[in-house]
Design an enzyme around this catalytic site. Sequence first.
Site, PDB file in Angstrom:
ATOM      1  N   ASP A  55      41.201  33.716  47.623  1.00 22.52           N
ATOM      2  CA  ASP A  55      39.895  33.923  47.745  1.00 22.52           C
ATOM      3  C   ASP A  55      38.959  33.112  46.405  1.00 22.52           C
ATOM      4  O   ASP A  55      39.617  33.654  45.459  1.00 22.52           O
ATOM      5  CB  ASP A  55      39.457  35.324  47.924  1.00 22.52           C
ATOM      6  CG  ASP A  55      39.734  35.834  49.285  1.00 22.52           C
ATOM      7  OD1 ASP A  55      40.139  35.390  50.146  1.00 22.52           O
ATOM      8  OD2 ASP A  55      39.693  36.939  49.131  1.00 22.52           O
ATOM      9  N   ASP A 103      35.388  39.113  61.345  1.00 19.89           N
ATOM     10  CA  ASP A 103      35.347  40.266  60.286  1.00 19.89           C
ATOM     11  C   ASP A 103      34.668  41.479  60.885  1.00 19.89           C
ATOM     12  O   ASP A 103      33.551  41.083  61.366  1.00 19.89           O
ATOM     13  CB  ASP A 103      34.958  39.724  59.124  1.00 19.89           C
ATOM     14  CG  ASP A 103      35.573  38.636  58.716  1.00 19.89           C
ATOM     15  OD1 ASP A 103      36.548  38.278  58.837  1.00 19.89           O
ATOM     16  OD2 ASP A 103      34.485  37.684  58.094  1.00 19.89           O
TER      17      ASP A 103
END
EC number: 5.3.1.16
Length: 209
Positions: free
Chosen positions: A8, A127
């Site tokens: 990330d 998500d």
Amino acid sequence: MTILPAIDLKDGKAVRLSKGLMDSAKIYSDEPWQVAKKFEKLGSEWVHLVDLNGAFAGKPENLEQIKKIRQNCNLKLELGGGIRDEETIKMYLELGIDRLILGSIAVKDAQFVKDMAAKYPIVVGIDAIDGMVAVEGWAETSDMKATDLAREFAACGVQAIICTDVGRDGMMTGVNIEFTKAIQEASGLETIASGGLKDMTDINALIEA
């Protein structure tokens, strides 16, 4: 089973968030390409990249670090975060990214995703918070069920779905097996489990699921 280690990217660094909260970022490296290189040396075939700043901004924000990763590693790369139009897709593919993840735009414009999947290597990112789709870097929760969104992309050319239980992401408390199975059954597509993976127990449970 293929394991995709994740990097990330936030403010040019490799970080880990807890439950998707940007202010929870723990920095792991100032040079994300070195993390990718380490994964490569350990035998990884793929790396999953997320431009966290881009997810909030709706446009690429960590491009220089992504370029460094591509230039220094021979891994296959999938990338998500801030990809909202065809020009960005083409730019990343020309850069050498192997496939792109479309998330927030999949909720807002499913037809765009289907059109792009007919032309380019596309993965849909779903998500969810309590089963409902989260968008805009997980800052907002939509009124759409994650399984309904997964069903929308069955048999339209999308290569896979990557599903993340936001409440478990970065917590290392275990993958949500039931959620992953529900997404796979709704879509009929290859499904990548994300969020909370802790150890081999999770991996074995996914293999058996």
